[in-house]
Write a protein that holds these residues in place. Structure first.
Motif: not given
Length: 370
Positions: A294-322
């Protein structure tokens, strides 16, 4: 904000579940009371007065710190019996001397004869002694003199024989437990570190030296082996918060993790199949990259979400699949991140928002600096 829900907070925000903190602390206290070993909790994860009071049962005694800023902060607020568990920095000898002359018991750590020479050159006033712990490397591979090397015994003897200096103890970090997966592996490494430490203590006795012994890491201290009862002290720290890393190692369950980072959705990027959130690396750290599905963290309650990457003030979240269903994540909606490494995440925040059962109780302000 007291009594308000967590949704009242500006994001990103670090929130601490005080009930979990107290449970984690009490379990560790009871564990080592039962073993008959002194618990010396490490302050490096939280760096707050409130948490330190919980960890010490209100005694404000017998703590370990990793920075001199922490030592001064706690000393200024009535704490004593402080071990500065970082190999003596030569630029900070005078500040260490001031604490040694001010407190009932301030202790330093070293692993090199040159550090002992620094203490010789700065004798303490009023007949006080430098209280010194020898840092031992028990295959952890960080600081310390290697436990099996003759120079380790020679350094211990030199400390013990130096006027104005007392060899208070031998200190080993069991950090190689962080490579473990499951209790069996944790205990195998813990046993090895404990055995190396106890064997070294026997070598000291053979040359007429007796002092304390201490090992520590949250994994090893969460699942102690029987021989740890033969130690004088243990010094875990992360257990007060725990984190995803500790749950992966096997130190705790994910339910025992006491900290979260709250973040809000600030952008929809359907052309990339991503969400943008207002938590970048400055709100959670880059620790743990590539170690979780799930990337850099676990997104609670959303097992299909992944914290893919980050810049200083932004995070990019995408689905693990779909494909993302953006209707589930409207702009302004809140997501809850369980950090991979709570020590690193806590360092990103100037204040912690404390709650019980989702209702805010107040703020804890950590100390900062070195």
């Amino acid at each position: 904000m007291e009594g308000e829900p967590l949704t009242a907070l500006f994001t990103p925000a670090l929130v601490v579940d005080v009930d979990k903190v107290k449970r984690n602390a009490q379990k560790m206290i009871e564990r080592y009371e039962k073993l008959g070993v002194q618990l010396r909790p490490h302050m490096k994860t939280h760096k707050t007065l409130e948490c330190a009071d919980i960890l010490t049962g209100g005694s404000r005694r017998c703590i370990v710190v990793s920075t001199l800023a922490e030592a001064c902060f706690y000393a200024d607020h009535g704490f004593d019996d402080i071990l500065y568990a970082y190999c003596l920095p030569f630029d900070k000898v005078e500040r260490c001397a001031a604490l040694s002359e001010r407190l009932d018991l301030f202790q330093v750590l070293l692993d090199h004869p040159d550090a002992l020479e620094q203490l010789k050159q700065r004798p303490l006033r009023d007949g006080r002694l430098w209280h010194v712990w020898l840092k031992l490397d028990c295959i952890n591979g960080r600081a310390g003199v290697l436990h099996s090397e003759p120079e380790a015994i020679r350094l211990a003897q030199a400390i013990a024989e130096t006027a104005g200096v007392e060899l208070t103890g031998v200190y080993a970090h069991c950090g190689n437990t962080y490579n473990c997966r499951g209790v069996e592996q944790i205990q195998a490494v813990s046993q090895e570190t404990t055995s190396f430490t106890l064997q070294f203590m026997e070598k000291l006795k053979a040359v007429g030296i007796t002092c304390k012994s201490s090992i520590g890491s949250t994994p090893s201290c969460s699942h102690p082996v029987k021989d740890m009862a033969l130690l004088s002290e243990v010094h875990p720290g992360n257990y007060v918060f725990y984190d995803v890393q500790q749950s992966v190692i096997g130190s705790c369950s994910l339910e025992e993790v006491a900290v979260r980072v709250l973040t809000r959705v600030i952008g929809h990027c359907p052309h990339r199949n991503q969400l943008l959130i207002d938590c970048g690396w400055s709100g959670i750290s880059l620790d743990g990259g590539g170690k979780l599905p799930t990337g850099y963290a676990v997104i609670e309650g959303h097992p299909n979400l992944k914290l893919l990457s980050m810049t200083q003030e932004h995070g990019r979240v995408e689905p693990v699949s779909g494909l993302l269903d953006y209707s589930k994540y409207p702009l302004g909606s809140m997501l809850t991140l369980i950090p991979y490494h709570s020590c690193a995440t806590a360092m990103m925040h100037p204040v912690y928002h404390v709650h019980s059962e989702g209702r805010l109780l107040g703020k804890w302000t950590p100390t900062r600096g070195w």
